[in-house]
Enzyme design. Sequence first.
Site, short mmCIF file in Angstrom:
data_model
loop_
_atom_site.label_atom_id
_atom_site.label_comp_id
_atom_site.label_asym_id
_atom_site.label_seq_id
_atom_site.Cartn_x
_atom_site.Cartn_y
_atom_site.Cartn_z
N GLU A 264 -6.24 2.00 -2.94
CA GLU A 264 -5.42 0.84 -3.24
C GLU A 264 -5.92 0.23 -4.54
O GLU A 264 -7.01 0.54 -5.02
CB GLU A 264 -5.49 -0.19 -2.12
N GLU B 31 -2.81 7.68 7.23
CA GLU B 31 -3.26 8.69 6.28
C GLU B 31 -4.47 9.42 6.83
O GLU B 31 -5.14 8.95 7.76
CB GLU B 31 -3.59 8.05 4.93
N ASN C 32 -6.64 -3.57 -6.03
CA ASN C 32 -6.71 -5.00 -5.76
C ASN C 32 -6.45 -5.75 -7.06
O ASN C 32 -7.22 -5.64 -8.02
CB ASN C 32 -8.09 -5.37 -5.20
N LYS D 82 0.82 -1.21 0.00
CA LYS D 82 0.00 0.00 0.00
C LYS D 82 0.86 1.27 0.00
O LYS D 82 0.46 2.30 -0.54
CB LYS D 82 -0.95 -0.01 1.20
N GLU E 51 -9.57 1.12 -5.96
CA GLU E 51 -10.47 1.60 -4.92
C GLU E 51 -10.19 3.06 -4.61
O GLU E 51 -9.04 3.48 -4.48
CB GLU E 51 -10.32 0.73 -3.66
N PHE F 146 -22.75 -8.18 16.28
CA PHE F 146 -22.16 -8.76 15.07
C PHE F 146 -21.01 -9.72 15.38
O PHE F 146 -20.05 -9.82 14.63
CB PHE F 146 -21.66 -7.65 14.12
#
Length: 672
Positions: free
Chosen positions: A292, A200, A294, A116, A275, A352
């Site tokens: 990024e 960032e 993918n 990244k 992305e 969750f």
Amino acid sequence: MFKKILVANRGEIACRVMRTAKKMGIATVAVYSDADARSPHVLMADEAVRLGPPPAGESYLLADLILLAARETGADCIHPGYGFLSERESFAKACAEAGIAFVGPPPNAIAAMGDKIESKKLAKAAGVNVVPGFLGEIADTDEAMKIAGDIGYPVMMKASAGGGGKGMRLAYSEQDVREGFEATKREGLASFGDDRVFIEKFIESPRHIEIQVMGDQHGNIVYLGERECSIQRRHQKVVEEAPSPFVTPVMRKKMGEQAVALARAVGYFSAGTVELIVSGADTTGEGFYFLEMNTRLQVEHPVTEAITGLDLVELMIRVAAGESLGFTQDDVTLTGWAIENRVYAEDPYRGFLPSIGRLVHYDPPEDTRPDYGKVDADGDPYVRVDDGVREGGEVSMFYDPMIAKLITWAPTRIGAIDQQIAALDAFEIDGPGNNIDFVSALMQHPRFRSGNITTGFIAEEYPDGFHGAPADAGLVRSLVAIAAFAATAEADRARRIDGQLGKRLRPPADWAVKIGEADHIVSISTDGVIVDGEDLAIALEYTPGDRLVAAHVGDEDLIVRMAKARGGFKLTTRGASHLARVLPAHVAPYAQYMIEKIPPDLSKFLLCPMPGLLMRLDVGAGDKVEAGQALAVVEAMKMENILRAEKSGVVKSVNAKTGDSLAVDAVILEME
């Protein structure tokens, strides 16, 4: 064209790739761990090869064993799916050295985009907008806090090799960095073998937009529109759609051209996704930034297939075989709208928490998708189910908790959303907890339906957790009528059985139905049904034991999952379960005298909320703790979960130690 393809993956993506391979006349080879020996992808393949024990590090991540399986079965290409080895430069190189085609991008592109930190430098050089941040290596927590302060809060800490929502922490203060930096490093090391972290700027009111690119080995690269992936929980995508309700044609062109420029800069071919984080407050079309790339097929690729009519897996295979795309950017058209919901094994009613166990009952809605290339602007809505499980199978702690992907297409966005609601109502899963109610609630939420969404949607709309979708008075009235009809059918069945014994019982004509705190009186006769004194048109068929009931009540169609419960029925539809207590009306006044069992108070115990590994224990017997204080860290599904004190007190005893594997509700410690 290839003769035999080995799919170096498992579950739904392995089945997805094999489906296309079979359509192309290519023989298929599956690989599997012991946990997947009887899984659908193994049964679907023409051949299958065992890799090893369940942990991915001892099976699906062993490149040497996968290459050996390819050689022994005569496979001339390998599709890696997503996750596992799909973005490993070393694996792509090993395939080339073995003379086996890798269905994916070249190794140098994987290497360039896999880091990244380096990928952001390359993106900036290629003229792609990048987010302000620090792209160097960070030595320790103190340096991380200084960097975060210089950038300005809020900031995002990310594992350099991360993906899939793992190895990410949002920090609004120094305290957040102090608590989260080391955890981010550990998650990066555990999931990706790399503990480097970068920081960032976090974009306020952000939307997550991604551009699908496809290139061949002859220099042709196109973009296939965008996907909106803003509905996320803990940075893990939950809902995806194409196109985005926010992106304009001008923005789409700018984003697409930058994505193609980046792909061209690294010599990219095959399917890939760029992305972007997009400022929801920006109206100029310039407020988007590279996150990024993918270098693989994305989980959410079906929504792009739905609006373009293209089979991305087939394109990947043909590109790997050296064929050209056969179309240009001008040939790409976007038709209608597609929505994808990820059905996870997790319990939204318990924060969750991951859920594992046997799929005692599994029955997804009917798959009605048309052939690829049959995109019709005026076509009928359809449902697509991508899964890799079956009834009786196991949702294991060793792998991702996704059970299935539910995709719907319609000419309009609202049409695709409504198709999702109906399909989710018909999706039956018994066994591990699942998030069907939650994603159904999302589909019904007015803000989601308006398209005014950001990556903070779930946190903003469900700050106190999920407790089921709200039911309006009309829905409750419909459920009351359905429960009364079901009770009549059950009583009629009992009458017929008793009649064989010489008894003559008559089902009550009037029922008292209680849902929530409200009581309703329902009268049923051959002429119809009356609910609380009002006539109600209803049409349904219910046979005792039915799990799924389709009903037309008033002017609305409903699909209801039904189960017998103490004193009545559990009715599940439209994102919530409702307990309907049903009694003959003449008995109902005496219900108040029935004894109701009160659950025990467990608040003094710290219980393990999911199966997992106790990574850290921060307190001991005799320690004083405050409400909200971190007490322990449990790792489950490669994610670290901090367990905090519900109230202030003193630790009486500790019942577990670091390194223990804990079951659900295992007692970690007890308070005085």
